[in-house]
Each structure stands twice: as structure tokens, then as C-alpha cells.
Design an enzyme around this catalytic site. Structure first.
Site, PDB file in Angstrom:
ATOM      1  N   CYS A  57     -24.630  21.355  19.668  1.00  0.00           N
ATOM      2  CA  CYS A  57     -25.427  20.136  19.488  1.00  0.00           C
ATOM      3  C   CYS A  57     -26.923  20.426  19.594  1.00  0.00           C
ATOM      4  CB  CYS A  57     -25.070  19.092  20.543  1.00  0.00           C
ATOM      5  SG  CYS A  57     -23.331  18.640  20.635  1.00  0.00           S
ATOM      6  N   ASP A  89     -21.569  18.038  26.673  1.00  0.00           N
ATOM      7  CA  ASP A  89     -20.424  17.193  27.007  1.00  0.00           C
ATOM      8  C   ASP A  89     -19.120  17.794  26.497  1.00  0.00           C
ATOM      9  OD1 ASP A  89     -22.609  15.457  27.623  1.00  0.00           O
ATOM     10  OD2 ASP A  89     -21.223  13.783  27.512  1.00  0.00           O
ATOM     11  N   CYS A 130     -27.390  16.305  22.021  1.00  0.00           N
ATOM     12  CA  CYS A 130     -26.147  15.941  22.696  1.00  0.00           C
ATOM     13  C   CYS A 130     -26.260  14.573  23.372  1.00  0.00           C
ATOM     14  CB  CYS A 130     -25.783  17.034  23.697  1.00  0.00           C
ATOM     15  SG  CYS A 130     -24.054  17.014  24.235  1.00  0.00           S
ATOM     16  N   ASP A 131     -25.128  14.077  23.840  1.00  0.00           N
ATOM     17  CA  ASP A 131     -24.967  12.681  24.241  1.00  0.00           C
ATOM     18  C   ASP A 131     -26.038  12.141  25.180  1.00  0.00           C
ATOM     19  OD1 ASP A 131     -22.658  13.241  22.899  1.00  0.00           O
ATOM     20  OD2 ASP A 131     -21.288  12.587  24.465  1.00  0.00           O
ATOM     21  N   LYS A 132     -26.323  12.858  26.264  1.00  0.00           N
ATOM     22  CA  LYS A 132     -27.225  12.316  27.278  1.00  0.00           C
ATOM     23  C   LYS A 132     -28.688  12.553  26.929  1.00  0.00           C
ATOM     24  CE  LYS A 132     -23.432  11.305  29.210  1.00  0.00           C
ATOM     25  NZ  LYS A 132     -22.572  12.019  28.238  1.00  0.00           N
ATOM     26  N   CYS A 202     -21.293  16.391  17.810  1.00  0.00           N
ATOM     27  CA  CYS A 202     -19.886  16.148  17.478  1.00  0.00           C
ATOM     28  C   CYS A 202     -19.749  15.097  16.374  1.00  0.00           C
ATOM     29  CB  CYS A 202     -19.126  15.743  18.725  1.00  0.00           C
ATOM     30  SG  CYS A 202     -19.136  17.029  19.999  1.00  0.00           S
ATOM     31  N   GLU A 454     -16.174  12.123  31.892  1.00  0.00           N
ATOM     32  CA  GLU A 454     -15.476  11.607  30.710  1.00  0.00           C
ATOM     33  C   GLU A 454     -14.034  12.076  30.724  1.00  0.00           C
ATOM     34  OE1 GLU A 454     -19.138  11.281  27.516  1.00  0.00           O
ATOM     35  OE2 GLU A 454     -17.663  12.871  27.270  1.00  0.00           O
ATOM     36  N   SER A 480     -15.218   9.667  26.612  1.00  0.00           N
ATOM     37  CA  SER A 480     -16.006  10.235  25.529  1.00  0.00           C
ATOM     38  C   SER A 480     -15.969   9.288  24.337  1.00  0.00           C
ATOM     39  CB  SER A 480     -15.410  11.589  25.127  1.00  0.00           C
ATOM     40  OG  SER A 480     -15.868  11.980  23.858  1.00  0.00           O
TER      41      SER A 480
END
Length: 566
Positions: A57, A89, A130-132, A202, A454, A480
């Protein structure tokens, strides 16, 4: 290259170091990093990259930051790149490394705020993957309230193996197939080797793509930022355009306070619901709203879900990937359709200097005759949003369910209690997860986990084992964006604080009802009180370091798991 002299109004912060006679050492060091005398008159823009080599990511973000800097320099500004952390993640899911994922969001916000404020930058561009990274960056932007733009690193391309398209969830679900004996060792390894072909976040409507799409809808990214894949030429071109966009923001002094408003938050959450986005968006927008000084509640998120249909047939519950969205006009095409049907506020200001409505004038139209990724409002996947806020005696202060409609709207079953997600995997291997059970994973909340892990590994394993439509799962942890099935997370109060989820026994009957939005443990009030009187709070799992500090400061999931004091 723009060469005219800039007014001091554009370098309203950096001039403290470059113009004030009382800071000679700062000016000397700026000369030392290569700035010229002319540069001392220019606004300075911090470029915050979450790039690092260890995560697909993020692996390309430092490179994108260089393109951002080129565009900034070409617009007569000074761009200065700095880095902040990231936690993968995908790599930490299902192991104790995930404890650090959600805390990293606030660390990212703190670090960006610290550098930009301490270095007196006039604006900030965040390059995130990435996610955060995404919510952390926006939280910092809101706190700083200086001209700001978020650049999304882009989605990953899908992997391929034996004629199947693959992504990160394919690897997790292969584990469940392995436990169930439904995949050969050769194909198991083949899926793992081919799921992740290179750079990008992702590939489904998981958390990173959810947040990228909704933050673009909120107005803090350029149009199409969330739609260009990481390896698409359009992503580099977007980065080069950031300089001109930042100059405009400086000239007009447009800051996040002008962009993050109640209306723009509603736009963001509307896009989350329409695209079938991650439940993590609930946590993150609660935190973003708080950073912006705007009150946002679970009930207000539910109200948006009540009126916005679920339209997009995207992974994890659907069959298409984020990379497919660009071909049908990307997120702007979806936004245009929603706006045309009265579901978005068109008067919200964006980082282009234009309103949402003005940006969408140039957006393509969705063609429902030729594309099947996004359905028309007349034929939604689900007539209301997939994110549902459930309450009841098992979640008095709220929980968040992801109900796409494909798993039904009601589940009644008996509790199978697991104190850690690893117990679910062990139970699956032993054949102890049975149809009709409600798997309860507790002590996974922001304090009890800590870090509110998650649950992609257990939910994917359940799906891979063929039990996705036969069992439900509830947790005080979270899910997730890649999770699908009958799942309820963010149960509050969490088990560590003595919430009712701590009091569930094996065999207890539990009802999950997405229609009445209830999460019910079928025991009497007297029995609940008796169990509570016998409960003892466990010792904190950590007392030192990052996680010890997190346990002491983090608020509940219903408050966005923020770590600052309001």
C-alpha cells in the site's frame, strides 16, 4: 515556472522563520538544506509521505511525493518532504501486530501536526496509502487548519491465478478452504503468491478505498484521486497538479475549516453507504469530525444510512474491484449520479476552489446500459445503507453492523464465546464452529485488545470454510473493509470496561436484528446483574510503551477511539 514575487500573505506561517530577524539560525539551516535567497520569499509546503518499503500500500508513496514536489516547485512554492509512520493492516491482520494499527492513526495525526506546526509550513500535502494513513492525515489537517490536500496512493491491480481475479481477501479465505480441505496445497500457495501483484492499497471497497472515495467526496482530494490505480499514469499526473491546486488554496486562504463541514461530512458518509464501504469509516469520521470541532453521532450516521441505498457491486460482498471503477467514470461519476438525484450537497467547497456541483459539471455520467458495477436507484442492491447501528442489552451504547442484505436481516443463534480471535481458528480446525452459532470474540476492544484488532482472519476463514451464511460473529473489536458475512463489531461498552459482551456464556441465545436494529442477549435483567456482580476487570494487557499509553487515553469505539481530550 512561476517567478513573480509572492506577497507575504501567502507565506503567513513560514515567514516567521524566513523573514523575522529574530530567527537567524532557522534561516541559516534553510540555506543549508539548499534554499536560495529567492526561496526565502516563497510559501513552504510540507509534503507528508507515509511511504515505506515493507507494505504494498505504501511502497510507492515516496516516489509519488517527488512528483508532488515537482508540481509545487513549478508553481512557485517550496516543497519539503517529510515522512511519518505506517502499519500494514493486511500484514498484521490475524496476529498481535494488529494491536498497533488503529493506534497508528493517531500517531500519524500527531506527527503530521507536530512537523507542520513546528516547522511553520504554510500548507500541507499528505501522500497516503494504507487504511489508517488517510484518516490520520485528515485529522492532522483539521487540527492545523492550513491549506491542505490529500493525495491517495491508489488502489492495487487485481492478482490472477488459474483464471480467477484475486486480492488480499483471497489469501485470507484460502486459509479457511485449507482448514475445510477444499483447496490443494499447490493452489493454496498459488493463491498466496499471486494475490498481490505490486503497489497499491487493497483492491476492493475495503477501508483504504472507502476512505479515499469518501474524503474525495468531502472535498479534500482532487477529483479522481480515489479512482486512479497506483500504477496508472493518471496518478502521477494528479501529483503534478497538486502545486497549482495548493497555490490557489494559499491565494484564497481556503483551509480545512472551509471544507470539512456538517454538509461535507454528510456527503462523505453518503458515498460510503452508496459504495458499500467499510465499517471502519464510522470510527474514522467520528474522529475526523471531532478534530474539525463538529459534533457527529452514531445516530446521525444511521440517519444517512436510512436514506442512502447500497448501489455498488464491489468486493468484498460483490464481484468488482476498485480498479474497475475508473472505466465507468470513477467516483466522480457516482457522485454526479447521487447529486443529480438530490443525495449530495452541491454547495460544499473543495480543494479545487470550486464547489462539489461545479466539479461534477465535468464528470462523466454513469451508463446503466453498459456498466453493471453501480446499480440505478430504481434497482439497488439494498434500498438502505449496509452500515447499521445496533443497540440493545448487549450493546447499550452502540455497535456497528455490516449488513449488505445478502446474508439476511435477522440472525438468532447460540453463543460460541472466544476470548481471542485465535480461538476461532482453533475451533474451525477442530470442527467446533457449527451452523446456528453466534461467534463472540471479546476482549478485542480499544483497551482490551488493545488497539481494537480487525477480524478479517476469522471472518475470512469462516467464509472459506463455507459457513459464511450459517454463523454470525459479534465483537468489541472491529472488522476489515474486506470482511463480509453476518457481522457486528464496535460493541460498546467493550468487555474490558465490563460491557455486557463480557458477561456472555456459551450457549446463551443471541438475536441480531438489522430491521429493528437490536442486539439482544436473551437473559433476564436479574441474571445480567448477577453476572456483572461476579465480573472482575482484567489487568491491562500493557502498562508501558505505545499500547500502555493508548489504553490510558483511548475513548470508546462509539466516540471514534480518539486519544485526545476534547
Amino acid at each position: 515556472m512561476i517567478t513573480e514575487q509572492l506577497t507575504t500573505e501567502l507565506n503567513r506561517f513560514s515567514r516567521t522563520l524566513t523573514q523575522e530577524i529574530s530567527n537567524p539560525a532557522a534561516k541559516a539551516m534553510l540555506y543549508g538544506v539548499g534554499l536560495s535567497e529567492d526561496d526565502m520569499q516563497k510559501p513552504q509546503i510540507g509534503i507528508a509521505s507515509t511511504g515505506y518499503e515493507g507494505n504494498t500500500c505504501n511502497m510507492h508513496l515516496n516516489g509519488l511525493s517527488v512528483y508532488v514536489k515537482q508540481g509545487i516547485q513549478a508553481s512557485g512554492l517550496v516543497g519539503l518532504i517529510f515522512n511519518t509512520i505506517g502499519v500494514s493492516d493486511g500484514m498484521t491482520n490475524g496476529n498481535d501486530g494488529m494491536r498497533y494499527s488503529l493506534p497508528s492513526r493517531d500517531l500519524i495525526a500527531d506527527s503530521i501536526e507536530s512537523v507542520v506546526a513546528a516547522q511553520w509550513y504554510d500548507g500541507v500535502v499528505t501522500v497516503v496509502g494504507c487504511d489508517k494513513n488517510l484518516p490520520g492525515a485528515v485529522m492532522a489537517m483539521a487540527r492545523l487548519d492550513r491549506p491542505s490536500i490529500m493525495v491517495y496512493g491508489g488502489t492495487i491491480r487485481s492478482g490472477h491465478y488459474k483464471g480467477q481475479k484475486l486480492d488480499i481477501v483471497s489469501a485470507f479465505e484460502a486459509l479457511g478452504k485449507k482448514y475445510a480441505g477444499n483447496i490443494s496445497d499447490e493452489d493454496y500457495e498459488g493463491v498466496i503468491k499471486n494475490s498481490i501483484p505490486g503497489a497499491g492499497a487493497c483492491g476492493g471497497m475495503y477501508t483504504a478505498n472507502t476512505m479515499a472515495s469518501s474524503i474525495e467526496a468531502m472535498g479534500l482530494s482532487l477529483p479522481f484521486s480515489s479512482s486512479y490505480p497506483a500504477t496508472h499514469a493518471g496518478k502521477q499526473e494528479e501529483c503534478k497538479k497538486i502545486g497549482a491546486a495548493m497555490r490557489l488554496l494559499l491565494e484564497r486562504n481556503i483551509t480545512p475549516a472551509d471544507i470539512i463541514t456538517r454538509k461535507s461530512l454528510e456527503n462523505a458518509l453518503t458515498v460510503v453507504m452508496a459504495l458499500g464501504g467499510s465499517t471502519n469509516a464510522v470510527l474514522h469520521f467520528l474522529a475526523i469530525a471531532r478534530a474539525a470541532g463538529i459534533t457527529l453521532t452514531l445516530d446521525e450516521i444511521q440517519a444517512i444510512s436510512d436514506k442512502v441505498p447500497f448501489l455498488a457491486d464491489l468486493k468484498p460482498s460483490g464481484k468488482y474491484y476498485m480498479e474497475d471503477m475508473l472505466e465507468i467514470g470513477g467516483v466522480p461519476a457516482v457522485m454526479k449520479y447521487l447529486y443529480q438525484n438530490g443525495m449530495l450537497h452541491g454547495d460544499c467547497l473543495t480543494v479545487t476552489g470550486k464547489t462539489v456541483a461545479e466539479n461534477l459539471e465535468e464528470a462523466p455520467d454513469l451508463n446503466f446500459d453498459t456498466q453493471h458495477i453501480v446499480r440505478p436507484l430504481s434497482n439497488p442492491i439494498k434500498p438502505t445503507g449496509h452500515i447499521q447501528i445496533l443497540r440493545g442489552n448487549l450493546a447499550p451504547t452502540g455497535s456497528v453492523a455490516k449488513i449488505t442484505g445478502k446474508e439476511g436481516l435477522h440472525f438468532d443463534g447460540t453463543a460460541k464465546v472466544c476470548e481471542h480471535e485465535s480461538e476461532v481458528i482453533d475451533a474451525l480446525q477442530k470442527g467446533e464452529i457449527l451452523p446456528g452459532q453466534v461467534v463472540v470474540i471479546r476482549n478485542a476492544g480499544p483497551k482490551g485488545g488493545p488497539g481494537m484488532s480487525e477480524m478479517l482472519k476469522p471472518t475470512s476463514a469462516i467464509m472459506g470454510a463455507g459457513l459464511g451464511d450459517k454463523v454470525a460473529l459479534i465483537t468489541d473489536g472491529r472488522f476489515s473493509g474486506g470482511t463480509h458475512g453476518f457481522v457486528v463489531g464496535h460493541v460498546t461498552p467493550e468487555a474490558f470496561d465490563g460491557g455486557p459482551i463480557a458477561l456472555v456464556h456459551n450457549g446463551d441465545r443471541i438475536t441480531i436484528d438489522a430491521t429493528t436494529r437490536e442486539l439482544t442477549l436473551h437473559i433476564s435483567d436479574e441474571e445480567m446483574a448477577q453476572r456483572k456482580s461476579e465480573w472482575q476487570q482484567p489487568a491491562p494487557p500493557f502498562t508501558k510503551g505505545v499500547l500502555g499509553k493508548y489504553i490510558r487515553n483511548v475513548k470508546s469505539a462509539s466516540e471514534g477511539c480518539v486519544t485526545d481530550e476534547a
